[in-house]
Write a protein that holds these residues in place. Structure first.
Motif, PDB file in Angstrom:
ATOM      1  N   UNK A 144       0.809  -1.208   0.000  1.00  0.00           N
ATOM      2  CA  UNK A 144       0.000   0.000   0.000  1.00  0.00           C
ATOM      3  C   UNK A 144       0.846   1.263   0.000  1.00  0.00           C
ATOM      4  N   UNK A 161      -4.806   8.945  -6.830  1.00  0.00           N
ATOM      5  CA  UNK A 161      -3.927   8.263  -5.890  1.00  0.00           C
ATOM      6  C   UNK A 161      -4.528   8.336  -4.501  1.00  0.00           C
ATOM      7  N   UNK A 162      -3.912   7.643  -3.596  1.00  0.00           N
ATOM      8  CA  UNK A 162      -4.459   7.620  -2.239  1.00  0.00           C
ATOM      9  C   UNK A 162      -3.310   7.522  -1.254  1.00  0.00           C
ATOM     10  N   UNK A 163      -3.576   7.980  -0.048  1.00  0.00           N
ATOM     11  CA  UNK A 163      -2.557   7.851   0.984  1.00  0.00           C
ATOM     12  C   UNK A 163      -2.629   6.493   1.656  1.00  0.00           C
ATOM     13  N   UNK A 165      -2.678   3.866   3.987  1.00  0.00           N
ATOM     14  CA  UNK A 165      -2.643   3.811   5.450  1.00  0.00           C
ATOM     15  C   UNK A 165      -2.628   5.191   6.077  1.00  0.00           C
ATOM     16  N   UNK A 166      -2.286   6.229   5.278  1.00  0.00           N
ATOM     17  CA  UNK A 166      -2.238   7.568   5.850  1.00  0.00           C
ATOM     18  C   UNK A 166      -3.561   8.303   5.723  1.00  0.00           C
ATOM     19  N   UNK A 168      -7.138   8.775   7.002  1.00  0.00           N
ATOM     20  CA  UNK A 168      -7.901   8.346   8.184  1.00  0.00           C
ATOM     21  C   UNK A 168      -9.243   7.700   7.835  1.00  0.00           C
ATOM     22  N   UNK A 169      -9.749   7.962   6.627  1.00  0.00           N
ATOM     23  CA  UNK A 169     -11.047   7.394   6.294  1.00  0.00           C
ATOM     24  C   UNK A 169     -10.963   5.934   5.923  1.00  0.00           C
ATOM     25  N   UNK A 250       1.881  -1.214  11.681  1.00  0.00           N
ATOM     26  CA  UNK A 250       1.638  -0.490  10.447  1.00  0.00           C
ATOM     27  C   UNK A 250       1.472   1.007  10.680  1.00  0.00           C
ATOM     28  N   UNK A 254      -1.882   5.770  14.517  1.00  0.00           N
ATOM     29  CA  UNK A 254      -2.277   7.039  13.907  1.00  0.00           C
ATOM     30  C   UNK A 254      -3.369   6.830  12.871  1.00  0.00           C
ATOM     31  N   UNK A 255      -3.878   7.926  12.344  1.00  0.00           N
ATOM     32  CA  UNK A 255      -4.858   7.886  11.258  1.00  0.00           C
ATOM     33  C   UNK A 255      -6.070   7.048  11.610  1.00  0.00           C
ATOM     34  N   UNK A 256      -6.555   7.253  12.835  1.00  0.00           N
ATOM     35  CA  UNK A 256      -7.867   6.703  13.175  1.00  0.00           C
ATOM     36  C   UNK A 256      -7.880   5.189  13.289  1.00  0.00           C
TER      37      UNK A 256
ATOM     38  N   UNK B 250      -0.780  11.334  -1.169  1.00  0.00           N
ATOM     39  CA  UNK B 250      -0.425  10.156  -0.383  1.00  0.00           C
ATOM     40  C   UNK B 250       0.717  10.432   0.565  1.00  0.00           C
ATOM     41  N   UNK B 252       0.694  11.397   3.587  1.00  0.00           N
ATOM     42  CA  UNK B 252       0.471  10.845   4.917  1.00  0.00           C
ATOM     43  C   UNK B 252       0.643   9.341   4.940  1.00  0.00           C
TER      44      UNK B 252
END
Lengths: 307, 438, 288
Positions: A144, A161-163, A165-166, A168-169, A250, A254-256, B250, B252
């Motif tokens: 990921x 793109x996406x964060x 694991x970073x 929070x959603x 992981x 953090x991140x909820x 990305x 974070x």
């Protein structure tokens, strides 16, 4: 040979139940278990309970009795934190338990058929348990990764793109996916055992009677797998409620992604609260999880089909 | 089948027993050897400490150093369990450790050692608690901007920004030049999966906003004249949020350890990070052209002169292990000028005394630039990082979960909750840094 | 056995006819599942073979130039043999304790060999529901000198959670005929010798299930040695990887290499043993 009724009435109290067996030796056999339970069960439990009424923080000399203050703190000072972690745990558990069973059952059905190389697939699906949580976490951190991960590449071809694991959603759902990937093999083995315990005659009789594959599954397989389902659900529920190592490895919470079990580990290790408070939180969580498990027991044991 | 497996296991065990017994090499020394257990958080300095171990054991054959380093995220957990078990003799420490009794109760007084000559004043202050010194400092770090010279040139940026508006303009130019922001190209790269790296960004932004307006702001904070709801804090947070809009997508979710290497591939414009990353950038790509400029967060060009620095780390000796004498030998050896010079050369960290000179050109720009006004990093000016509450709030701000105002009010609230906890430390800090006002 | 034979006969007949839609679907699902399992592992192997630069520049392509030095650089720092040996002997100790201790108790209880056996059983089962906390466990471990000692770790792992194992064994033993042990005791066979020599072989399915659960648990558990065994000498392989992960986060190819080195012996061992493991678990789960 048990003692006869008259013999039993004659003696006031007899430790012996069998004439040929020395009851003291028999009792001696249970001693190691009793000792371990006392040392690793009763002692920590009593210590936890005692600690929960104090503000012990590593030094008994300075610890004071504070009554129910630690218990009240749960609903006042710590309320927002604690309830959010409980909610996180609930979300995680709900998202993981059922898909885990579905994956495990599907895999068990696939591997149950007798074909060449089936044991290869069986061991392949069980593999993550061999790798260990550290390895699994590292592997999925890379899977990921927003640049090197295959999912990032797939999203990039759509221009997004996406964060991962970073974010929070979605971070918690991703951890759920990691749990599914690594856990279904273990459950699959139990279902496999259950499937192999179902006599072939049931299926053949049903086939003769004209039942198709789906009906055979619903009316024969599902009911007779009840015992495996009970075991697996039990393990899944207690496992997800107590999960803290994936979060630690992981996202470090953090991140909820802070589940309650991770929260307990975190405050214990970091020492951000006094030990008495931590003990109270442990007790609260224990009561909650035990209630859930006992409720589960009550409902599911009753419905088990007696063969 | 079973026989093969059991045979395999037997061979493995014999082999491993052989290996473990083979490890004890001596270099002609016959006497008793004591172990010295060292734990550090500077994983990047691995190679230096391998050299260090060899050299030290050559001169001190009666000591066997067992050196381990763990990354920042896991360091405090490990250190605490080692301290409790008494399984560590020397550990890497930072001035922020003074706020935690877990550490201060185990630190040995190092004031009597002959290592303090010529050390910078601010370093000495940061290593002092009460009357004594407990940390032997090995490096100084700054909050800096690394910029990609080639990319700046290609984007047509001819002059480095000197005001906040110019900086935003530079970011925009880079963004247009790169054709937008994605995971593998962006004006600024950052890796926040472990959360803590955001602190250095906030502190770098702060240096030219808060301290530019009021050099003694942290004194006011310590004495209660102001608190975290000061509009200057809001300005800091607004600008941090603005900067985060130029992070790669990305950010974070990226692991911090991968940032330096990825920056060195040349696809990103800038990296606003600690100067400790320099050695990693050089290691990943030695030919990469990287420069630096002060992050101009102030709207007035003349005010953007502050460069924030702090004692990055050092070593403390554990009290009560019985091995203090050997630990002190470790410290004294480390603090020798020739060893410190080697450290500065290999790890490209800031020097703690005048006698040490940086050899890397960029390091020189960071640490001995006469155009800069050096101010202490916010983190060490008045510690607020220990419980990590600032980190969580800023991360929430960046991911868009809270607005700037909410973030600031949360920070202010939590800060006030903790002020009593740090009262003793704050008093000490005031005494050391403002002795005339006590 | 008969069912399997019949199954094979039926399959043989089935193989003659065309593949049904159901079979094609099953095959497709198998391939999907296998891909899901294999892809992440192959990703790691791919990274492990790359140089750092190649990893940064072309993260997803298949490695062009294999860098064998990764392995030699990682080997020494990992101290693999030492760690694996630690894990093996601690797991062996834990499995031994975890199998023998419950057995010694389960036998008298299920045979009701002393008055009050039922009450003792209730107590043991209730222990599954005792609360605990990490704080308390650490305090007790230190007080009993189990802290920072491999023997202590073995005891904690082995003696932990006996209730479930006792429960499984009691159920299993009840299905064994009594005549054998009655005869043995009348003949004067010593109590414990009987359990070890006669009952243990019969209990093999349950014992192997317990051993597998314990061994997997010990292998996976990196937190306990991290907390209870701070000394590097005693470190297990999972904790070793965790610490290694800390100091090598900067160079992912080396880290991936470490993962390969650590995982390989276990994978190889598992491939050899998997039949026994899964059979044992199957038998245990069926009867328990």
């Amino acid at each position: 040979m048990a003692l006869s009724g008259e013999d039993k009435k004659r003696r006031k109290f007899s430790f012996r139940t069998y004439p040929s067996v020395n009851p003291w030796l028999a009792f001696l056999g249970t001693v190691p278990v009793l000792v371990s339970i006392i040392v690793f069960g009763v002692l920590p439990a009593s210590l936890t309970i005692v600690m929960s009424f104090t503000d012990y923080d590593g030094n008994w000399a300075t610890a004071d009795f504070v009554g129910l203050k630690n218990y009240f703190n749960f609903f006042t000072v710590l309320k927002t934190d604690v309830f959010s972690y409980l909610w996180t745990t609930l979300k995680y558990a709900l998202f993981t338990i059922l898909p885990l069973q579905i994956l495990a059952v599907s895999a068990a059905l696939l591997v149950n058929k007798n074909f060449f190389g089936r044991s290869f697939f069986r061991s392949l699906f069980f593999m993550p348990n061999i790798l260990g949580s550290t390895v699994i976490a590292l592997v999925w951190k890379m899977m990921f990764d927003p640049i090197s991960g295959p999912f990032a590449q797939m999203l990039a071809s759509f221009g997004k793109n996406s964060a991962f694991f970073g974010d929070p959603d979605i971070s918690l759902w991703l951890i759920s996916i990691v749990t599914l990937w690594s856990g279904f093999g273990f459950h699959m083995t139990i279902y496999l055992a259950g499937l192999q315990g179902i006599s072939r005659e049931y299926y053949e009789a049903a086939e003769i009677d004209g039942a198709n594959g789906w009906n055979r599954f619903v009316y024969i397989t599902v009911p007779l797998l009840r015992q495996s389902v009970t075991i697996c659900l039990w393990m899944a529920i207690s496992g997800t409620l107590g999960m803290s190592d994936m979060v630690l490895l992981i996202t470090s919470g953090n991140y909820n992604t802070k589940t309650f079990a991770f929260f307990l580990y975190d405050i214990t290790i970091k020492g951000s609260m006094n030990a008495g408070q931590i003990a109270t939180l442990n007790l609260y969580y224990f009561v909650l999880t035990t209630t859930i498990m006992l409720t589960y027991n009550h409902f599911f044991r009753k419905k088990e089909v007696e063969l | 089948m079973k026989k093969i497996v059991t045979l395999l296991i037997c061979c493995l065990t014999c082999f491993s027993l052989l290996l473990t017994s083979c490890k004890k090499e001596k270099n002609g020394y016959d006497g008793p050897v004591t172990e010295l257990k060292v734990l550090n958080f500077r994983v990047e300095d691995k190679d230096f400490y391998k050299w260090f171990e060899k050299e030290f054991e050559k001169e001190n054959p009666d000591i066997d150093i067992i050196y381990e380093s763990v990354d920042t995220t896991n360091y405090s957990t490990l250190l605490q369990s080692r301290l409790t078990a008494g399984e560590v003799d020397v550990f890497g420490s930072q001035p922020t450790f003074f706020t935690s009794e877990t550490y201060t109760s185990r630190m040995e007084d190092l004031s009597d050692l002959d290592i303090w000559d010529g050390m910078y004043d601010f370093v000495l202050k940061e290593c002092t608690s009460g009357e004594n010194k407990y940390i032997a400092p090995t490096n100084v770090v700054n909050g800096v901007v690394f910029y990609n010279k080639k990319l700046f040139a290609d984007a047509g940026i001819t002059s480095l920004p000197t005001t906040w508006n110019e900086f935003v303009q530079v970011c925009e130019t880079l963004k247009t030049h790169l054709g937008g922001i994605s995971a593998d190209k962006a004006p600024i790269i950052n890796g926040l999966l472990d959360s803590w790296p955001i602190n250095i960004l906030v502190d770098t932004v702060e240096a030219n906003i808060v301290r530019a307006e009021n050099p003694d702001w942290f004194y006011d904070l310590a004495t209660g004249e102001t608190d975290m709801s000061d509009p200057l804090v809001t300005e800091v947070m607004t600008k941090v949020k603005k900067i985060s809009e130029y992070f790669e997508t990305g950010a974070t979710g990226m692991q911090y350890s991968l940032v330096s290497g990825r920056f060195a591939t040349g696809k990103y414009g800038m990296m606003i990070d600690g100067s400790w990353q320099l050695s990693q950038i050089r290691a990943a790509e030695p030919d990469f052209e990287v420069g630096t400029f002060i992050l101009p967060t102030n709207n007035v060009a003349a005010k953007n002169v502050n460069m924030c620095y702090k004692t990055g780390g050092g070593f403390s000796v554990v009290k009560g292990t019985g091995n203090e004498a050997n630990s002190k030998r470790f410290i004294e050896f480390h603090m020798r000028d020739d060893v410190m010079q080697k450290y500065s050369d290999m790890c490209k960290m800031g020097p703690v005394k005048d006698a040490i000179h940086s050899t890397d050109p960029l390091a020189k720009e960071f640490y001995s630039n006469s155009a800069y006004t050096y101010v202490t990093l916010a983190e060490n000016s008045f510690v607020r990082g220990m419980p990590g509450y600032l980190t969580t709030e800023v991360v929430n701000l960046i991911t868009g979960r809270t607005s700037v105002d909410d973030a600031v009010s949360n920070i202010a609230k939590t800060h006030n909750n903790y002020s009593t906890v740090w009262a003793a430390y704050v008093a000490d800090w005031i005494r050391l840094n403002y002795p005339d006002r006590v | 056995m008969e069912i399997v034979k019949r199954g094979r006969a039926v399959t043989k007949k089935r193989n003659r006819r065309k593949m049904t839609a159901g079979d094609i679907f099953s095959l497709a699902m198998l391939i999907v599942f296998s891909a899901m399992m294999l892809y992440p592992l192959l990703l790691i192997v791919n990274i492990a073979l790359k140089s750092y630069k190649e990893f940064l520049l072309e993260p997803l392509k298949i490695v062009q130039k294999i860098r064998w030095e990764n392995f030699s650089e990682v080997w020494e720092d990992l101290d693999v043999f030492h760690r694996v040996w630690n894990t093996i002997y601690m797991a062996a100790g834990a499995c031994l304790l975890g199998a023998v201790i419950p057995m010694l108790a389960a036998f008298p209880i299920s045979r009701n060999h002393f008055r009050g056996a039922g009450k003792v059983y209730m107590f043991i089962l209730s222990s599954m529901f005792f609360p605990g906390s990490l704080v308390a466990s650490i305090t007790i471990a230190k007080a009993l000198h189990l802290y920072n000692s491999p023997i202590g770790m073995i005891i904690m792992w082995g003696a932990g959670g006996p209730a479930m194992n006792v429960f499984m064994m009691v159920g299993f033993i009840k299905s064994l005929p009594r005549d054998l042990d009655d005869a043995a005791f009348i003949d004067g066979c010593s109590y414990f010798r009987y359990i070890i020599q006669m009952a243990l072989p019969l209990l093999l399915p349950i014992v192997s299930t317990i051993i597998v659960f314990k061994a997997v648990g010990v292998w996976n558990d990196f937190l306990s040695p991290l907390i209870y065994l701070p000394n590097a000498k005693y470190r297990t392989i999972s904790t070793g990887l965790y610490m290694f992960m800390g100091s090598y986060t900067n160079e992912w190819p080396l880290l991936a290499c470490a993962i390969m080195i650590i995982a390989s012996p276990m994978v190889v061992l598992y491939i050899f043993m998997q039949r026994y493991i899964i059979e044992g678990m199957t038998a245990g789960a069926l009867k328990g």
